[in-house]
Design a protein around this motif. Structure first.
Motif, PDB file in Angstrom:
ATOM      1  N   ASP A 112      -7.642   2.430  -2.131  1.00 10.76           N
ATOM      2  CA  ASP A 112      -8.749   1.517  -2.397  1.00 10.76           C
ATOM      3  C   ASP A 112      -8.309   0.081  -2.111  1.00 10.76           C
ATOM      4  N   SER A 113      -9.154  -0.661  -1.366  1.00 12.18           N
ATOM      5  CA  SER A 113      -8.809  -2.027  -0.982  1.00 12.18           C
ATOM      6  C   SER A 113      -8.589  -2.923  -2.194  1.00 12.18           C
ATOM      7  N   ALA A 114      -9.453  -2.809  -3.193  1.00 10.61           N
ATOM      8  CA  ALA A 114      -9.327  -3.667  -4.376  1.00 10.61           C
ATOM      9  C   ALA A 114      -8.013  -3.412  -5.106  1.00 10.61           C
ATOM     10  N   SER A 115      -7.618  -2.161  -5.215  1.00 11.65           N
ATOM     11  CA  SER A 115      -6.360  -1.864  -5.898  1.00 11.65           C
ATOM     12  C   SER A 115      -5.171  -2.365  -5.089  1.00 11.65           C
ATOM     13  N   GLU A 116      -5.283  -2.323  -3.765  1.00 15.31           N
ATOM     14  CA  GLU A 116      -4.219  -2.846  -2.913  1.00 15.31           C
ATOM     15  C   GLU A 116      -4.095  -4.362  -3.058  1.00 15.31           C
ATOM     16  N   ARG A 117      -5.226  -5.035  -3.193  1.00 11.92           N
ATOM     17  CA  ARG A 117      -5.190  -6.487  -3.390  1.00 11.92           C
ATOM     18  C   ARG A 117      -4.521  -6.827  -4.716  1.00 11.92           C
ATOM     19  N   LEU A 120       2.779  -8.150  -6.853  1.00  9.93           N
ATOM     20  CA  LEU A 120       4.064  -8.257  -6.173  1.00  9.93           C
ATOM     21  C   LEU A 120       4.426  -9.711  -5.913  1.00  9.93           C
ATOM     22  N   LEU A 121       3.472 -10.493  -5.416  1.00  3.15           N
ATOM     23  CA  LEU A 121       3.730 -11.906  -5.127  1.00  3.15           C
ATOM     24  C   LEU A 121       4.007 -12.684  -6.410  1.00  3.15           C
ATOM     25  N   THR A 122       3.371 -12.281  -7.501  1.00  2.39           N
ATOM     26  CA  THR A 122       3.627 -12.920  -8.791  1.00  2.39           C
ATOM     27  C   THR A 122       5.040 -12.603  -9.268  1.00  2.39           C
ATOM     28  N   SER A 123       5.445 -11.348  -9.116  1.00  4.48           N
ATOM     29  CA  SER A 123       6.783 -10.944  -9.559  1.00  4.48           C
ATOM     30  C   SER A 123       7.871 -11.622  -8.741  1.00  4.48           C
ATOM     31  N   LYS A 124       7.563 -11.971  -7.481  1.00  2.00           N
ATOM     32  CA  LYS A 124       8.520 -12.679  -6.625  1.00  2.00           C
ATOM     33  C   LYS A 124       8.586 -14.165  -6.949  1.00  2.00           C
ATOM     34  N   GLY A 125       7.684 -14.630  -7.793  1.00  3.58           N
ATOM     35  CA  GLY A 125       7.694 -16.030  -8.208  1.00  3.58           C
ATOM     36  C   GLY A 125       6.998 -16.976  -7.262  1.00  3.58           C
ATOM     37  N   VAL A 126       6.271 -16.446  -6.267  1.00  2.00           N
ATOM     38  CA  VAL A 126       5.605 -17.333  -5.311  1.00  2.00           C
ATOM     39  C   VAL A 126       4.139 -17.561  -5.672  1.00  2.00           C
ATOM     40  N   LEU A 127       3.508 -16.599  -6.312  1.00  2.00           N
ATOM     41  CA  LEU A 127       2.112 -16.727  -6.714  1.00  2.00           C
ATOM     42  C   LEU A 127       2.080 -17.170  -8.172  1.00  2.00           C
ATOM     43  N   ARG A 139      -4.234 -16.512  -7.566  1.00  2.00           N
ATOM     44  CA  ARG A 139      -4.148 -15.063  -7.820  1.00  2.00           C
ATOM     45  C   ARG A 139      -5.544 -14.439  -7.735  1.00  2.00           C
ATOM     46  N   GLY A 140      -6.524 -15.144  -8.278  1.00  2.00           N
ATOM     47  CA  GLY A 140      -7.891 -14.644  -8.181  1.00  2.00           C
ATOM     48  C   GLY A 140      -8.357 -14.526  -6.743  1.00  2.00           C
ATOM     49  N   ALA A 141      -7.955 -15.487  -5.896  1.00  2.00           N
ATOM     50  CA  ALA A 141      -8.327 -15.440  -4.481  1.00  2.00           C
ATOM     51  C   ALA A 141      -7.664 -14.269  -3.777  1.00  2.00           C
ATOM     52  N   VAL A 142      -6.363 -14.061  -4.048  1.00  2.00           N
ATOM     53  CA  VAL A 142      -5.640 -12.949  -3.426  1.00  2.00           C
ATOM     54  C   VAL A 142      -6.250 -11.616  -3.838  1.00  2.00           C
ATOM     55  N   GLU A 143      -6.692 -11.523  -5.093  1.00  2.00           N
ATOM     56  CA  GLU A 143      -7.278 -10.278  -5.583  1.00  2.00           C
ATOM     57  C   GLU A 143      -8.701 -10.071  -5.074  1.00  2.00           C
ATOM     58  N   THR A 144      -9.294 -11.124  -4.507  1.00  2.00           N
ATOM     59  CA  THR A 144     -10.690 -11.040  -4.068  1.00  2.00           C
ATOM     60  C   THR A 144     -10.839 -10.916  -2.554  1.00  2.00           C
ATOM     61  N   VAL A 145     -10.062 -11.705  -1.796  1.00  2.00           N
ATOM     62  CA  VAL A 145     -10.241 -11.777  -0.342  1.00  2.00           C
ATOM     63  C   VAL A 145      -9.620 -10.553   0.325  1.00  2.00           C
ATOM     64  N   PRO A 146     -10.413  -9.756   1.072  1.00  2.00           N
ATOM     65  CA  PRO A 146      -9.893  -8.556   1.731  1.00  2.00           C
ATOM     66  C   PRO A 146      -9.147  -8.900   3.027  1.00  2.00           C
ATOM     67  N   PRO A 148      -7.869   5.407   7.523  1.00  2.00           N
ATOM     68  CA  PRO A 148      -8.188   4.336   6.562  1.00  2.00           C
ATOM     69  C   PRO A 148      -7.044   4.006   5.605  1.00  2.00           C
ATOM     70  N   ASP A 149      -6.335   5.030   5.138  1.00  2.00           N
ATOM     71  CA  ASP A 149      -5.212   4.766   4.244  1.00  2.00           C
ATOM     72  C   ASP A 149      -4.087   4.033   4.959  1.00  2.00           C
ATOM     73  N   GLU A 150      -3.820   4.442   6.220  1.00  2.00           N
ATOM     74  CA  GLU A 150      -2.777   3.769   6.996  1.00  2.00           C
ATOM     75  C   GLU A 150      -3.157   2.318   7.247  1.00  2.00           C
ATOM     76  N   TRP A 151      -4.429   2.082   7.539  1.00  2.00           N
ATOM     77  CA  TRP A 151      -4.891   0.725   7.836  1.00  2.00           C
ATOM     78  C   TRP A 151      -4.701  -0.197   6.628  1.00  2.00           C
ATOM     79  N   LEU A 152      -5.052   0.297   5.445  1.00  2.00           N
ATOM     80  CA  LEU A 152      -4.876  -0.528   4.255  1.00  2.00           C
ATOM     81  C   LEU A 152      -3.399  -0.720   3.921  1.00  2.00           C
ATOM     82  N   LYS A 153      -2.592   0.301   4.165  1.00  2.00           N
ATOM     83  CA  LYS A 153      -1.150   0.170   3.935  1.00  2.00           C
ATOM     84  C   LYS A 153      -0.568  -0.925   4.823  1.00  2.00           C
ATOM     85  N   ILE A 154      -1.015  -0.967   6.081  1.00  2.00           N
ATOM     86  CA  ILE A 154      -0.564  -2.008   7.011  1.00  2.00           C
ATOM     87  C   ILE A 154      -1.048  -3.373   6.535  1.00  2.00           C
TER      88      ILE A 154
END
Length: 387
Positions: free
Chosen positions: A3-8, A14-21, A27-34, A61-67
Motif C-alpha cells: 500500500d502506497s500510504a503505508s510505504e510513505r 526511516l528518515l526520522t530514525s536517521k535524524g534527517v526528518l 513529516r506530514g508532507a512525506v507521509e502525504t505526497v506519493p 505494482p508491488d515492485e513499483w512501490l518498492k522502487i
C-alpha cells in the motif's frame, strides 16, 4: 499487496530514525505526497555498465512501490532525452535527470528553515517531488520552480497537477532565476553550479537564504548556504558534502582524443610535493577546484599499465601531467598557468593547518566576485572575479 500510504509512513519513519526528518510539517508532507506519481513514465535502475528500464505501467505494482520508496536516487532520463518507456532493454547512457534520494531532499528542505508564508524559488524541478513537499506546507502559490528541460518540466507539471498542486512551474535557464516573482525568501538548488549566480542573490530578500551545491567535478563538491545582507551581498559557509548533476549550461564536456598530444610540449617538470592521488579524496578535490576553478582531473593508464593522472584547463590552454615513479610522482606542466603549482600550494597549506573538513570553508558572494576562505590560514583564501 503493498500500500502506497503505508510505504510513505515507513519511509517517513526511516528518515526520522536517521535524524534527517525533524519538522512535524515535513513529516506530514512525506507521509502525504506519493513519490511514485513523480516517477512516470519510469526509471532506470543501475546494473553496473547498463541501465535497466522499469516503467510504472509495466512493472508489478508491488515492485513499483518498492522502487519508489527505496530511499535511493532514481534516474529518470538518460542522455538528455531517453525515458524508460522508450526502450525495453538495458541500455548504456549518462543520467541527465533524476529523482534525488529522499534523504538528501529532506535534509536540504530542513536546512531552509521554512515557516508558513515564505516564498521559495527552486532551481531544477526534476520530477517535482521536492516541489510538492514544499507546496504541501507553503501552498502552491508560494513555490516557484524552474526547469531547463521542457520535457522534464512538462512531466513534473503534470505530476504536480495530478496530486493537487498548481504551482508556478517555469521552463527556462535556472541560472537566471525567475525575476518576475521575486523577491524570494529562500532559493534551493537541485543541481551543481561552478559558482552561485549573483542573479539568485539579487532576487532574494535581505535575510533570505540561498542553498546550492558548488563545484564542477562529479565529486569534491560542497553545499553552500549563504544569507543575503542588506548591502546586496551574501555570506555563509560550506555546510557539508553534496553531489548533484551539473547545471546543463555549465556541464563539462569530457575530454576526448589523444591525451599525449595535449601534453606533448611541457614548459617544466619536477617532483610533485603532494601525490595527485589525494585529488580522488573529497576535501582535496574541493580545494583543487577553488585553486584552479577551470581545471578538469582525468585518470588514465599508460600502455604498460602504469597510472597516469592529468589536470587540463582547456580555456587557459594549460595542463599538468603526473607520471608515477614508484611511490613518487613527477609533474610536467605546460601552458600559461602552472595548474599544479596553484593546487599544490593550497594542499600544503591545508595539510599544515591540520587538514580541516569542508565545513571550515566560508564564502562571500558579491556582484563582482566570489571569495572563499578558511579562517585558520591566510594562505587558504581564493577570490574568483566575475568576468
Amino acid at each position: 499487496m503493498t500500500d502506497s500510504a503505508s510505504e510513505r509512513r515507513r519511509m517517513a519513519a526511516l528518515l526520522t530514525s536517521k535524524g534527517v526528518l525533524k519538522s512535524r510539517w515535513l513529516r506530514g508532507a512525506v507521509e502525504t505526497v506519493p513519490r511514485e506519481q513523480f516517477l512516470h513514465p519510469g526509471v532506470f535502475l543501475d546494473e553496473g555498465r547498463t541501465w535497466r528500464p522499469v516503467t510504472a505501467l509495466g512493472a508489478d505494482p508491488d515492485e513499483w512501490l518498492k522502487i519508489a520508496y527505496s530511499v535511493e536516487t532514481l534516474t529518470t532520463q538518460l542522455d538528455g532525452h531517453l525515458t524508460a518507456d522508450q526502450t525495453g532493454e538495458p541500455v548504456e547512457g549518462v543520467p541527465t535527470s533524476s529523482s534525488t534520494d529522499p534523504t538528501t531532499v529532506v535534509t536540504m528542505i530542513e536546512t531552509l528553515g521554512l515557516t508558513a508564508g515564505l516564498r521559495v524559488l527552486e532551481i531544477g524541478t526534476g520530477t517535482g517531488y521536492s516541489t510538492a513537499l514544499m507546496c504541501h506546507y507553503l501552498g502552491a502559490d508560494n513555490v516557484t520552480t524552474v526547469e531547463v528541460d521542457p520535457q522534464v518540466a512538462g512531466r513534473a507539471d503534470a505530476a504536480l497537477e495530478t496530486v493537487g498542486y498548481s504551482t508556478w512551474t517555469v521552463t527556462g535557464d535556472g541560472l537566471l532565476g525567475h525575476p518576475h516573482r521575486a523577491p524570494y525568501d529562500r532559493v534551493i538548488v537541485t543541481c551543481a553550479v561552478r559558482r552561485i549566480p549573483y542573479t539568485w542573490v539579487r532576487q532574494t530578500r535581505p535575510g533570505g537564504i540561498v542553498l546550492s551545491t558548488v563545484g564542477s567535478w562529479p565529486w569534491g563538491t560542497g553545499l553552500a548556504k549563504v544569507t543575503v545582507g542588506d548591502d546586496g551581498t551574501a555570506e555563509g559557509a560550506i555546510i557539508g558534502r553534496s553531489s548533484f548533476m551539473q547545471a546543463r549550461a555549465q556541464a563539462v564536456t569530457p575530454l576526448a582524443g589523444d591525451l599525449s598530444a595535449r601534453t606533448a610540449y611541457a614548459d617544466s617538470d619536477r617532483p610533485a610535493l603532494v601525490s595527485p592521488l589525494v585529488l580522488e579524496e573529497w576535501m582535496p578535490a574541493f580545494l583543487a577546484q577553488l585553486a584552479a576553478p577551470g581545471a578538469q582531473f582525468v585518470r588514465a593508464t599508460r600502455s604498460d599499465g602504469a597510472p597516469l593522472r592529468y589536470l587540463f584547463d582547456t580555456e587557459r590552454e594549460s595542463f599538468a601531467e603526473f607520471i608515477a615513479d614508484g611511490e613518487s610522482w613527477t609533474v610536467r606542466q605546460g601552458g600559461p598557468v602552472a595548474l599544479w603549482d596553484d593546487i599544490e600550494r593550497a594542499l600544503v597549506a591545508w595539510q599544515d593547518n591540520g587538514s580541516p573538513g569542508i565545513e571550515a570553508v566560508r564564502l562571500r558572494v558579491t556582484d563582482r566576485s566570489h571569495l572563499y576562505w578558511i579562517d585558520s590560514s591566510p594562505l587558504l583564501r581564493w577570490e574568483h572575479r566575475l568576468a
